[in-house]
Write a protein that holds these residues in place. Structure first.
Motif, PDB file in Angstrom:
ATOM      1  N   ILE A  51       0.872  -1.177   0.000  1.00 36.53           N
ATOM      2  CA  ILE A  51       0.000   0.000   0.000  1.00 36.53           C
ATOM      3  C   ILE A  51       0.910   1.227   0.000  1.00 36.53           C
ATOM      4  CG2 ILE A  51      -1.797   1.259   1.245  1.00 36.53           C
ATOM      5  CD1 ILE A  51      -2.521  -1.323   2.683  1.00 36.53           C
ATOM      6  N   ILE A  52       0.727   2.093  -0.969  1.00 35.54           N
ATOM      7  CA  ILE A  52       1.521   3.324  -1.020  1.00 35.54           C
ATOM      8  C   ILE A  52       0.560   4.497  -0.899  1.00 35.54           C
ATOM      9  CG2 ILE A  52       3.259   4.626  -2.314  1.00 35.54           C
ATOM     10  CD1 ILE A  52       3.829   2.115  -3.938  1.00 35.54           C
ATOM     11  N   SER A  53       0.887   5.428  -0.041  1.00 33.63           N
ATOM     12  CA  SER A  53      -0.069   6.494   0.216  1.00 33.63           C
ATOM     13  C   SER A  53       0.569   7.874   0.252  1.00 33.63           C
ATOM     14  CB  SER A  53      -0.769   6.223   1.553  1.00 33.63           C
ATOM     15  OG  SER A  53      -1.557   7.329   1.900  1.00 33.63           O
ATOM     16  N   VAL A  54      -0.096   8.812  -0.380  1.00 32.45           N
ATOM     17  CA  VAL A  54       0.246  10.218  -0.182  1.00 32.45           C
ATOM     18  C   VAL A  54      -0.645  10.702   0.935  1.00 32.45           C
ATOM     19  CG1 VAL A  54       0.461  12.503  -1.204  1.00 32.45           C
ATOM     20  CG2 VAL A  54       0.413  10.493  -2.668  1.00 32.45           C
ATOM     21  N   LYS A  55      -0.033  11.202   1.988  1.00 36.90           N
ATOM     22  CA  LYS A  55      -0.837  11.808   3.045  1.00 36.90           C
ATOM     23  C   LYS A  55      -0.274  13.179   3.303  1.00 36.90           C
ATOM     24  CE  LYS A  55      -3.281  12.360   6.863  1.00 36.90           C
ATOM     25  NZ  LYS A  55      -2.952  13.790   6.930  1.00 36.90           N
ATOM     26  N   ALA A  56      -1.096  14.184   3.037  1.00 39.65           N
ATOM     27  CA  ALA A  56      -0.647  15.544   3.285  1.00 39.65           C
ATOM     28  C   ALA A  56      -0.326  15.707   4.765  1.00 39.65           C
ATOM     29  CB  ALA A  56      -1.728  16.518   2.855  1.00 39.65           C
ATOM     30  N   GLY A  57       0.736  16.438   5.084  1.00 42.98           N
ATOM     31  CA  GLY A  57       1.167  16.592   6.470  1.00 42.98           C
ATOM     32  C   GLY A  57       0.139  17.321   7.309  1.00 42.98           C
ATOM     33  N   ARG A  58       0.177  17.083   8.589  1.00 43.93           N
ATOM     34  CA  ARG A  58      -0.731  17.783   9.470  1.00 43.93           C
ATOM     35  C   ARG A  58      -0.205  19.190   9.745  1.00 43.93           C
ATOM     36  NH1 ARG A  58      -1.772  14.707  14.757  1.00 43.93           N
ATOM     37  NH2 ARG A  58       0.463  15.004  14.820  1.00 43.93           N
ATOM     38  N   THR A  59      -1.075  20.011  10.230  1.00 45.06           N
ATOM     39  CA  THR A  59      -0.641  21.346  10.615  1.00 45.06           C
ATOM     40  C   THR A  59       0.023  21.279  11.977  1.00 45.06           C
ATOM     41  OG1 THR A  59      -2.701  21.752  11.720  1.00 45.06           O
ATOM     42  CG2 THR A  59      -2.549  22.419   9.411  1.00 45.06           C
ATOM     43  N   LEU A  60       0.526  22.406  12.407  1.00 46.21           N
ATOM     44  CA  LEU A  60       1.169  22.439  13.715  1.00 46.21           C
ATOM     45  C   LEU A  60       0.159  22.663  14.832  1.00 46.21           C
ATOM     46  CD1 LEU A  60       4.456  24.337  13.026  1.00 46.21           C
ATOM     47  CD2 LEU A  60       4.047  21.898  13.162  1.00 46.21           C
ATOM     48  N   GLN A  61      -1.098  22.557  14.474  1.00 39.06           N
ATOM     49  CA  GLN A  61      -2.176  22.710  15.438  1.00 39.06           C
ATOM     50  C   GLN A  61      -1.898  21.898  16.692  1.00 39.06           C
ATOM     51  OE1 GLN A  61      -5.932  21.192  14.162  1.00 39.06           O
ATOM     52  NE2 GLN A  61      -6.376  23.083  13.099  1.00 39.06           N
ATOM     53  N   GLY A  62      -2.131  22.479  17.798  1.00 41.44           N
ATOM     54  CA  GLY A  62      -1.999  21.697  19.016  1.00 41.44           C
ATOM     55  C   GLY A  62      -0.591  21.697  19.555  1.00 41.44           C
ATOM     56  N   ALA A  63       0.385  22.043  18.749  1.00 42.81           N
ATOM     57  CA  ALA A  63       1.760  22.031  19.240  1.00 42.81           C
ATOM     58  C   ALA A  63       1.905  22.999  20.406  1.00 42.81           C
ATOM     59  CB  ALA A  63       2.728  22.390  18.137  1.00 42.81           C
ATOM     60  N   ALA A  64       1.302  24.155  20.259  1.00 42.68           N
ATOM     61  CA  ALA A  64       1.403  25.160  21.304  1.00 42.68           C
ATOM     62  C   ALA A  64       0.662  24.717  22.562  1.00 42.68           C
ATOM     63  CB  ALA A  64       0.837  26.480  20.805  1.00 42.68           C
ATOM     64  N   ALA A  65      -0.455  24.063  22.354  1.00 40.58           N
ATOM     65  CA  ALA A  65      -1.275  23.667  23.491  1.00 40.58           C
ATOM     66  C   ALA A  65      -0.630  22.540  24.297  1.00 40.58           C
ATOM     67  CB  ALA A  65      -2.650  23.228  23.006  1.00 40.58           C
ATOM     68  N   ALA A  66       0.147  21.723  23.601  1.00 44.52           N
ATOM     69  CA  ALA A  66       0.723  20.574  24.294  1.00 44.52           C
ATOM     70  C   ALA A  66       1.796  21.026  25.270  1.00 44.52           C
ATOM     71  CB  ALA A  66       1.309  19.606  23.280  1.00 44.52           C
ATOM     72  N   SER A  67       1.681  20.590  26.501  1.00 40.08           N
ATOM     73  CA  SER A  67       2.630  21.050  27.507  1.00 40.08           C
ATOM     74  C   SER A  67       3.768  20.055  27.716  1.00 40.08           C
ATOM     75  CB  SER A  67       1.914  21.280  28.830  1.00 40.08           C
ATOM     76  OG  SER A  67       1.298  20.081  29.242  1.00 40.08           O
ATOM     77  N   SER A  68       3.598  18.835  27.239  1.00 38.95           N
ATOM     78  CA  SER A  68       4.643  17.830  27.468  1.00 38.95           C
ATOM     79  C   SER A  68       5.605  17.788  26.296  1.00 38.95           C
ATOM     80  CB  SER A  68       4.008  16.457  27.646  1.00 38.95           C
ATOM     81  OG  SER A  68       3.445  16.044  26.431  1.00 38.95           O
ATOM     82  N   HIS A  69       6.761  17.242  26.527  1.00 42.48           N
ATOM     83  CA  HIS A  69       7.724  17.018  25.461  1.00 42.48           C
ATOM     84  C   HIS A  69       7.116  16.185  24.349  1.00 42.48           C
ATOM     85  CE1 HIS A  69      11.251  18.813  26.878  1.00 42.48           C
ATOM     86  NE2 HIS A  69      11.402  18.051  27.942  1.00 42.48           N
ATOM     87  N   THR A  70       6.500  15.103  24.795  1.00 43.17           N
ATOM     88  CA  THR A  70       5.958  14.164  23.822  1.00 43.17           C
ATOM     89  C   THR A  70       4.944  14.851  22.933  1.00 43.17           C
ATOM     90  OG1 THR A  70       6.119  12.578  25.596  1.00 43.17           O
ATOM     91  CG2 THR A  70       5.071  11.835  23.578  1.00 43.17           C
ATOM     92  N   GLY A  71       4.054  15.634  23.547  1.00 44.54           N
ATOM     93  CA  GLY A  71       3.013  16.296  22.783  1.00 44.54           C
ATOM     94  C   GLY A  71       3.593  17.277  21.792  1.00 44.54           C
ATOM     95  N   ALA A  72       4.503  18.111  22.273  1.00 46.41           N
ATOM     96  CA  ALA A  72       5.077  19.141  21.415  1.00 46.41           C
ATOM     97  C   ALA A  72       5.866  18.516  20.277  1.00 46.41           C
ATOM     98  CB  ALA A  72       5.969  20.051  22.239  1.00 46.41           C
ATOM     99  N   LEU A  73       6.677  17.532  20.597  1.00 46.36           N
ATOM    100  CA  LEU A  73       7.482  16.896  19.559  1.00 46.36           C
ATOM    101  C   LEU A  73       6.599  16.155  18.571  1.00 46.36           C
ATOM    102  CD1 LEU A  73      10.435  15.567  21.686  1.00 46.36           C
ATOM    103  CD2 LEU A  73      10.585  17.203  19.829  1.00 46.36           C
TER     104      LEU A  73
END
Ligand code: ADP
Ligand code: MG
Length: 704
Positions: A238-260
């Motif tokens: 299976i080969i797929s083009v998936k447009a990247g996500r926006t940076l939405q939520g990056a700012a809201a995430a307070s943890s390393h894991t979330g932000a990264l």
């Protein structure tokens, strides 16, 4: 019979909104159905027309005397509901709604779409669309081209789904140009009823479909997608083009894991990796890979031979190979000898085999045959830069012949100079030799094949279940929830980690006062070594940022000084302390970070990386989606760039990798057991050569 058969394997088709007017979708669809020689009857429907494309036209589906399996609907949006209702009454089981004007236009459209769904349910109909460009099944028994695209598809083995209709038209055109055969095609539109997942399941069981290509903008149900795709990818790429996500939520995430996670768009990657889906970033790349997968067998390993008539492109191909993690094959001595004997002295008998500019088809034959026969070669790249004099066609034919003779090894060709090579390129494509115009593209296609082969050969691994105290965690979480708290206290975090048997250092919590100081000193004596003091307060997420962590305290005086400093800090900042954590000082370990963050689409994302500056600055981390298997845990560890730091560089002792893998799996079990946990940061986990010494010295847990 499968429910989707009414759409993809209909015995008869009605086109509602068929038209005799030029340049209307209603006319184009009927024309395509006829031109592609649909194997059943076609019934145009239009209250105003008598005849469309020389076929009798009906005023409504109700008037059609014969049974109808599939209705293609192209009427204006305000008539769609009524028409669908009639289809239901007529006993039609499949709809393809081309008409736009549904949820993509906002409130009114959304309402209309809901009503359309209700009609489908009422009559047990299935639907592709609305707002799509149609469906195709090239099978000889069906021959259904129910699209308005101008290109006729070549029959073949590729299932293609596109979430964009406009792109669908372009896709069919490129596929034809590349001689890429289609088994079925669907433009999905709004995916109101039939989802991408439904279609994947359908294609999983379709013997004609041997590879699946997707253009995706969103996932309806990523977890289900993971399951289905994983089961398909074992046998069909299976080969797929998936447009990247926006940076939405990056700012809201307070943890390393979330932000990264949000900044690196890792969720989609992690999911694709888990289920073996090959992700590409452009349509161009999608076709580059598809051409190779469709036409050639998978290489057995990654030792590549290059045959070329020009030095430059071969060097570029070599560079790309090496940086893609593949190898230049080391040719057998006998192969080299054979080449030396038959090639002119200026040619190179080593890999890359350089035939120099004067090479004709005979020289290509000698070289290709020799490398294809060589047991050290798993795949061949044939590069050709058309010089004047030499006919590209003859070289192309030689490549084709040689591949036929040694069909179990993939051969990819790179023809630079599209003008001179035009005919040769068409010839190669017709004969299932993928052609690229740049050496790097050739290599990337091979790399994808190699990675896919590896994924397929990889054992599945097991999801371990550790013996843990679930009840204890349940109680803590429900308590926190009843108090409407999003962040757990240190003691709650400790209890949870204990319940799931994460190794913790010896510790005690004392008040920030004279009595507490005494207790701290006593504790330090009992441990016999040095201690760490940490200021605990509800609003303090990163303790060391405010000087709230004092490490390696050895004497009573050092502990007392730390206490006074903590007291001053609290006064300055007007923070009420919860107390002081006294921990045994763990010396000499390597700092790691383990984390989890819930992605609203994909579920729990587990993160692993080196702690301290490595995570902050280098972002050297890996991700996977929970629940993870034992193998996935080990892969997460291996896949970071800093991995050699863990296995022992320059005489350092290696750390216990199994202990890290176990901690990752316990983390995975914890977050799978409790979906109410929104984020966990274990930072750091200190690791050592011996498993017993590995300890979680700091952790935070946040709730949904
Ligand atoms: P925070 O992350 O809130 O700033 P930590 O508890 O993670 O606080 O402590 C900061 C750093 O101090 C850790 O990354 C680690 O280097 C060191 N440290 C903390 N506790 C210990 C311990 N018990 N033994 C050894 N080093 C520690
Ligand atoms: Mg920390």
């Amino acid at each position: 019979m499968h429910a989707l058969d009414a759409i993809f394997r209909p015995q008869s088709v009605a086109v509602i909104g068929a038209s005799s007017k030029d340049r209307t979708i209603g006319k184009e669809i009927v024309r395509n159905l006829i031109a592609y020689e649909f194997q059943g009857p076609i019934f145009p429907v239009n209250p105003q027309a008598k005849v469309v494309h020389s076929i009798k036209c009906y005023k409504s589906v109700m008037e059609i005397p014969d049974p109808v399996d599939l209705a293609i609907i192209v009427v204006p949006s305000k008539f769609v509901l009524q028409v669908a209702e009639e289809c239901g009454q007529k006993g039609i089981k499949g709809l393809v709604v081309i008409t736009a004007g549904f949820k993509e236009i906002g409130e009114t459209g959304l309402e209309r779409e809901k009503q359309l769904s209700a009609v489908l349910h009422k009559y047990g109909m299935r639907m592709i669309g609305p707002n799509c460009m149609g469906v195709i099944n090239t099978h000889a028994d069906i021959k259904l081209d129910a699209t308005f695209a101008p290109t006729q598809p070549i029959p073949g083995h590729v299932g293609f789904m596109s979430q964009s209709g406009a792109l669908g038209v372009a896709i069919l055109e490129i596929a034809r140009e590349l001689n890429l055969g289609i088994s079925m095609f669907a433009s999905m539109g709004n995916k109101t009823d039939i989802s991408g997942n439904d279609l994947l399941e359908y294609w999983r069981d379709d013997p004609e479909t041997k590879m699946i290509l997707m253009y995706l903008e969103s996932f309806g149900n990523p977890r289900k997608f993971t399951q289905i795709a994983k089961s398909i990818a074992r046998t069909k790429p299976i080969i797929s083009v998936k447009a990247g996500r926006t940076l939405q939520g990056a700012a809201a995430a307070s943890s390393h894991t979330g932000a990264l996670a949000s900044s690196l768009d890792v969720a989609t990657d992690a999911m694709f990796e888990k289920c073996g889906v090959i992700r590409v970033s452009s349509i161009d790349e999608l076709f580059n890979l598809a051409a190779a997968f469709d036409a050639q067998p998978l290489p057995k390993d990654n030792r590549i031979a290059i045959v070329t008539n020009a030095g430059g492109p071969a060097i570029m191909a070599t560079d790309a190979l090496i940086s893609s993690g593949m190898r230049l094959a080391t040719l057998e001595e006998s192969t080299k000898q054979h080449l030396r004997q038959h090639l002119p002295p200026e040619a190179s008998a080593n890999n890359p085999v350089d035939l120099i500019a004067s090479a004709d088809e005979h020289r290509y034959k000698i070289a290709l045959e020799a490398v294809l026969r060589d047991p050290n070669v798993d795949a061949v790249i044939a590069i050709f830069v058309p010089p004047i004099m030499i006919t590209a066609n003859a070289v192309a034919q030689t490549i084709i012949d040689m591949h036929r003779q040694y069909a179990d090894k993939p051969v990819l060709s790179c023809f630079m100079g599209q003008q001179e090579g035009r005919q040769a390129i068409a010839l190669l494509r017709q004969n299932k030799i993928p052609v690229y115009f740049f050496p790097e593209h050739t290599v990337y296609a091979l790399k994808a094949m190699d990675q896919y082969r590896r994924w397929r050969e990889k054992p599945e691994g097991t999801i371990k279940t550790f013996d843990v105290d679930r009840k204890a965690v349940e109680q803590i979480l429900s308590q926190a929830k009843s108090e409407n708290r999003k962040q757990l206290s240190f003691s709650e975090v400790t209890s949870i980690l204990n319940a799931y048997h994460f190794p913790l250092p010896a510790h005690t919590t004392v008040p920030l006062d004279g009595k507490g100081l005494k207790e701290a000193v006593e504790f330090s004596k009992s441990t016999g070594g040095s201690v760490v003091l940490k200021l605990l307060a509800a609003d303090l997420t990163h303790k060391s940022d405010v000087g709230g962590v004092k490490i390696d305290l050895r004497t009573e005086k050092e502990i007392a000084d730390a206490f006074s400093e903590f007291e001053m800090k609290m006064k300055e900042r007007h923070i009420r302390p919860d107390g002081v954590l006294v921990q045994e000082m763990i010396k000499g370990g390597k700092e790691l970070v383990l984390g989890m963050n819930v992605d609203k689409n994909f579920g729990a994302l587990i993160m692993f990386g080196l702690g301290g500056i490595y995570v902050e600055v280098l972002k050297d981390v890996s991700f996977s989606i929970a629940p993870i298997t034992d193998l996935e845990a080990h892969e997460m560890i291996k896949s970071i760039k800093g991995y050699p730091l863990l296995t022992g560089v320059r005489g350092q002792m290696p750390v216990n990798i199994d202990a890290i893998a176990e901690a990752l799996q316990r983390l995975s079990q914890l977050v799978t057991d409790f979906p109410d946990i929104r984020e966990i940061d274990i930072n750091p986990l200190l690791v050592f050569h011996e498993k017993e010494k590995c300890k979680v010295v700091d952790a935070r847990i946040g709730l949904i």
